[in-house]
Design a protein around this motif. Sequence first.
Motif, PDB file in Angstrom:
ATOM      1  N   ALA A   1      68.384  49.996  37.883  1.00 39.54           N
ATOM      2  CA  ALA A   1      67.967  50.713  39.101  1.00 39.54           C
ATOM      3  C   ALA A   1      66.668  51.490  38.836  1.00 39.54           C
ATOM      4  O   ALA A   1      65.673  50.911  38.416  1.00 39.54           O
ATOM      5  CB  ALA A   1      69.093  51.599  39.602  1.00 39.54           C
ATOM      6  N   ALA A   2      66.702  52.810  39.057  1.00 35.03           N
ATOM      7  CA  ALA A   2      65.489  53.623  38.887  1.00 35.03           C
ATOM      8  C   ALA A   2      65.593  54.532  37.667  1.00 35.03           C
ATOM      9  O   ALA A   2      65.128  55.670  37.672  1.00 35.03           O
ATOM     10  CB  ALA A   2      65.224  54.450  40.143  1.00 35.03           C
ATOM     11  N   GLY A   3      66.199  54.006  36.610  1.00 32.54           N
ATOM     12  CA  GLY A   3      66.266  54.750  35.358  1.00 32.54           C
ATOM     13  C   GLY A   3      67.666  55.213  35.030  1.00 32.54           C
ATOM     14  O   GLY A   3      68.454  55.555  35.911  1.00 32.54           O
ATOM     15  N   GLY A   4      67.989  55.230  33.730  1.00 30.68           N
ATOM     16  CA  GLY A   4      69.342  55.504  33.277  1.00 30.68           C
ATOM     17  C   GLY A   4      69.586  56.929  32.822  1.00 30.68           C
ATOM     18  O   GLY A   4      68.710  57.579  32.244  1.00 30.68           O
ATOM     19  N   PHE A   5      70.811  57.405  33.057  1.00 26.74           N
ATOM     20  CA  PHE A   5      71.280  58.712  32.633  1.00 26.74           C
ATOM     21  C   PHE A   5      72.688  58.550  32.070  1.00 26.74           C
ATOM     22  O   PHE A   5      73.294  57.479  32.181  1.00 26.74           O
ATOM     23  CB  PHE A   5      71.303  59.693  33.821  1.00 26.74           C
ATOM     24  CG  PHE A   5      69.936  60.064  34.338  1.00 26.74           C
ATOM     25  CD1 PHE A   5      69.405  61.311  34.067  1.00 26.74           C
ATOM     26  CD2 PHE A   5      69.187  59.165  35.084  1.00 26.74           C
ATOM     27  CE1 PHE A   5      68.137  61.659  34.537  1.00 26.74           C
ATOM     28  CE2 PHE A   5      67.929  59.496  35.554  1.00 26.74           C
ATOM     29  CZ  PHE A   5      67.402  60.752  35.274  1.00 26.74           C
ATOM     30  N   ILE A   6      73.245  59.604  31.468  1.00 26.77           N
ATOM     31  CA  ILE A   6      74.641  59.596  31.049  1.00 26.77           C
ATOM     32  C   ILE A   6      75.258  60.952  31.380  1.00 26.77           C
ATOM     33  O   ILE A   6      74.538  61.935  31.603  1.00 26.77           O
ATOM     34  CB  ILE A   6      74.827  59.308  29.535  1.00 26.77           C
ATOM     35  CG1 ILE A   6      74.155  60.388  28.680  1.00 26.77           C
ATOM     36  CG2 ILE A   6      74.325  57.929  29.167  1.00 26.77           C
ATOM     37  CD1 ILE A   6      74.523  60.301  27.210  1.00 26.77           C
ATOM     38  N   ASP A   7      76.591  60.990  31.400  1.00 26.64           N
ATOM     39  CA  ASP A   7      77.255  62.283  31.539  1.00 26.64           C
ATOM     40  C   ASP A   7      77.658  62.775  30.153  1.00 26.64           C
ATOM     41  O   ASP A   7      77.395  62.115  29.140  1.00 26.64           O
ATOM     42  CB  ASP A   7      78.433  62.202  32.510  1.00 26.64           C
ATOM     43  CG  ASP A   7      79.642  61.452  31.966  1.00 26.64           C
ATOM     44  OD1 ASP A   7      79.618  61.005  30.800  1.00 26.64           O
ATOM     45  OD2 ASP A   7      80.616  61.285  32.729  1.00 26.64           O
ATOM     46  N   LYS A   8      78.273  63.937  30.074  1.00 23.92           N
ATOM     47  CA  LYS A   8      78.562  64.554  28.775  1.00 23.92           C
ATOM     48  C   LYS A   8      79.586  63.779  27.972  1.00 23.92           C
ATOM     49  O   LYS A   8      79.741  64.007  26.763  1.00 23.92           O
ATOM     50  CB  LYS A   8      79.020  65.998  28.972  1.00 23.92           C
ATOM     51  CG  LYS A   8      80.356  66.171  29.636  1.00 23.92           C
ATOM     52  CD  LYS A   8      80.693  67.643  29.866  1.00 23.92           C
ATOM     53  CE  LYS A   8      80.818  68.421  28.584  1.00 23.92           C
ATOM     54  NZ  LYS A   8      81.184  69.843  28.817  1.00 23.92           N
ATOM     55  N   TYR A   9      80.305  62.829  28.608  1.00 25.81           N
ATOM     56  CA  TYR A   9      81.294  62.019  27.900  1.00 25.81           C
ATOM     57  C   TYR A   9      80.792  60.613  27.588  1.00 25.81           C
ATOM     58  O   TYR A   9      81.559  59.755  27.162  1.00 25.81           O
ATOM     59  CB  TYR A   9      82.592  61.970  28.706  1.00 25.81           C
ATOM     60  CG  TYR A   9      83.136  63.350  28.986  1.00 25.81           C
ATOM     61  CD1 TYR A   9      83.595  64.156  27.948  1.00 25.81           C
ATOM     62  CD2 TYR A   9      83.139  63.872  30.273  1.00 25.81           C
ATOM     63  CE1 TYR A   9      84.057  65.438  28.191  1.00 25.81           C
ATOM     64  CE2 TYR A   9      83.604  65.156  30.527  1.00 25.81           C
ATOM     65  CZ  TYR A   9      84.063  65.945  29.482  1.00 25.81           C
ATOM     66  OH  TYR A   9      84.513  67.215  29.711  1.00 25.81           O
TER      67      TYR A   9
ATOM     68  N   TYR B   1      79.403  58.323  29.702  1.00 24.98           N
ATOM     69  CA  TYR B   1      79.448  57.293  30.740  1.00 24.98           C
ATOM     70  C   TYR B   1      78.057  57.149  31.367  1.00 24.98           C
ATOM     71  O   TYR B   1      77.497  58.122  31.874  1.00 24.98           O
ATOM     72  CB  TYR B   1      80.457  57.660  31.832  1.00 24.98           C
ATOM     73  CG  TYR B   1      81.892  57.546  31.391  1.00 24.98           C
ATOM     74  CD1 TYR B   1      82.528  56.304  31.345  1.00 24.98           C
ATOM     75  CD2 TYR B   1      82.620  58.673  31.027  1.00 24.98           C
ATOM     76  CE1 TYR B   1      83.850  56.188  30.943  1.00 24.98           C
ATOM     77  CE2 TYR B   1      83.951  58.567  30.615  1.00 24.98           C
ATOM     78  CZ  TYR B   1      84.557  57.328  30.578  1.00 24.98           C
ATOM     79  OH  TYR B   1      85.865  57.217  30.172  1.00 24.98           O
ATOM     80  N   PRO B   2      77.493  55.952  31.334  1.00 25.13           N
ATOM     81  CA  PRO B   2      76.135  55.758  31.868  1.00 25.13           C
ATOM     82  C   PRO B   2      76.127  55.563  33.378  1.00 25.13           C
ATOM     83  O   PRO B   2      77.100  55.075  33.972  1.00 25.13           O
ATOM     84  CB  PRO B   2      75.671  54.487  31.158  1.00 25.13           C
ATOM     85  CG  PRO B   2      76.926  53.710  30.925  1.00 25.13           C
ATOM     86  CD  PRO B   2      78.012  54.728  30.692  1.00 25.13           C
ATOM     87  N   PHE B   3      75.032  55.948  33.986  1.00 27.86           N
ATOM     88  CA  PHE B   3      74.787  55.698  35.404  1.00 27.86           C
ATOM     89  C   PHE B   3      73.282  55.696  35.612  1.00 27.86           C
ATOM     90  O   PHE B   3      72.514  55.908  34.658  1.00 27.86           O
ATOM     91  CB  PHE B   3      75.478  56.753  36.290  1.00 27.86           C
ATOM     92  CG  PHE B   3      75.058  58.166  36.012  1.00 27.86           C
ATOM     93  CD1 PHE B   3      74.089  58.791  36.771  1.00 27.86           C
ATOM     94  CD2 PHE B   3      75.660  58.900  34.990  1.00 27.86           C
ATOM     95  CE1 PHE B   3      73.702  60.106  36.521  1.00 27.86           C
ATOM     96  CE2 PHE B   3      75.287  60.216  34.730  1.00 27.86           C
ATOM     97  CZ  PHE B   3      74.307  60.812  35.499  1.00 27.86           C
ATOM     98  N   CYS B   4      72.851  55.425  36.825  1.00 32.91           N
ATOM     99  CA  CYS B   4      71.417  55.294  37.094  1.00 32.91           C
ATOM    100  C   CYS B   4      71.023  56.059  38.352  1.00 32.91           C
ATOM    101  O   CYS B   4      71.854  56.314  39.231  1.00 32.91           O
ATOM    102  CB  CYS B   4      71.028  53.829  37.309  1.00 32.91           C
ATOM    103  SG  CYS B   4      71.422  52.720  35.951  1.00 32.91           S
ATOM    104  N   ARG B   5      69.774  56.375  38.446  1.00 34.80           N
ATOM    105  CA  ARG B   5      69.230  56.773  39.741  1.00 34.80           C
ATOM    106  C   ARG B   5      69.251  55.501  40.588  1.00 34.80           C
ATOM    107  O   ARG B   5      68.559  54.531  40.298  1.00 34.80           O
ATOM    108  CB  ARG B   5      67.788  57.273  39.598  1.00 34.80           C
ATOM    109  CG  ARG B   5      67.663  58.575  38.872  1.00 34.80           C
ATOM    110  CD  ARG B   5      66.458  59.386  39.310  1.00 34.80           C
ATOM    111  NE  ARG B   5      65.198  58.651  39.254  1.00 34.80           N
ATOM    112  CZ  ARG B   5      64.046  59.118  39.760  1.00 34.80           C
ATOM    113  NH1 ARG B   5      63.987  60.280  40.340  1.00 34.80           N
ATOM    114  NH2 ARG B   5      62.944  58.399  39.654  1.00 34.80           N
TER     115      ARG B   5
END
Length: 337
Positions: A131-139, A141-145
Motif C-alpha cells: 500500500a502506502a508504506g508499512g508499519f507495525i504495532d508493539k506486538y 503485527y504489520p499493517f500499512c497506510r
Amino acid sequence: MKTSLVILNWNGEKFLRDYLPSVVRFCESADAEVVVADNASTDGSIALLKSDFPSVRIIQLDKNYGFAGGYNRALAQVDAEYYVLCNSDIELRMDAVSPLIRMMDADSEIAVSAPKLKSLHQPDMFEYAGAAGGFIDKYGYPFCRGRIMDTVERDEGQYNDSCEIFWATGAFMVVRSKVWKELGGLDDSFFAHMEEIDFCWRVRNKGYKVMYCADAEAIHLGGGTLEQGNPRKIFLNFRNSLWMLMKNLPGKSLFITLYIRMMMDGASAMVYLCKFQFCYFWAVLRSHLAFYANIPRLWKARKEQASDHGKNACVLDGSMVWRYMIRKQKTFNKLYN
C-alpha cells in the motif's frame, strides 16, 4: 552501474511474459540495469528470457533458496549503488525507479525506500502487500497506510505525502547497497515472508531511515507464490514474526512483549481449532515449536547485531488487532486517532 533492478523468479514464466516488458521499458528511461535471478525454475522461464528479453541479465541459481536466500546470493553478484528488489508480478505504468533514487540521493540517511503500491485488478485500490508504506504495532503485527488486516482502502489521495515508514515491501523496494552489505542482507533462515520487515527493522536499529515516496507508483498482482490462507504461508508468517521480535525488540520490553504475542497467537490457533481448520491450527503450533528450537541462534543474532534496539518511531503504541477487531478502527488514519 548506479542502479540495478533485480527480479527474483521461480517458475514465473507467465509473470515474466506479462509484466517484464513494462519493467524493462521504464528501467531504460531510468538508466537502470534489469536482472532476473532465477531460483532453479523448472518451467520455461530461462528460455523465455533468452529469446524475448536479450537485454536482461540472467543469474541462474542452483536451487530454490527462497526469497531471502535467493536475493542474498543474487545481489552478491550485482555491482550497483542501489538495488531495486522487484517481484515478477509487478507492472510499471510510470518510471517508479527515478523518484525513489532522487529521494535517496538527497538524503544519505535513507537506506530503503518504497513506492505507492496499487492493485492490478482494482487500479483505484491500494495493494495488500505494501500500500502506502508499512508499519507495525508493539506486538509485531504489520499493517500499512492503506491496508489494515484484510481491509484495503481506495486511493483517494489521502496518502500522497512522502514520509518515514517502518518497513518497505519486498514486492518493490530500493536498498542502498552499502547498507545491504553492512547488515548482511536478508536473514536466510526466514526463507520467505516477513524477511523484509526484519531487514527494515535492523536498518532502523542502525540509525538509518526507511521512506515512502508518494511520487513513485507500482502495480502489483499479489499472491504469486503462496495464496492467502495457505498453511505454509501461515506457518512462515507466525514463525518469522516471532523470530523477528526476538532479534529486534528493545531489551526492556522483549520478554513481556513476546509473552503477550504468544498468548495472542494461541488465541488465533484456538479460533482455527474451533472452526475445524486443523491444518491452520497445526501451522501455528509448528511455528511456535520452531521458535523455541531456534532461541539460542536468535539470541546470538540479536547480540551480534549490536544495534540500538530502543528505536520505536513508526510503531503503534498498542495492539492493531484490538483496535481493528474491537474498536472497529479499520483505516490507517482512524487507527492513529
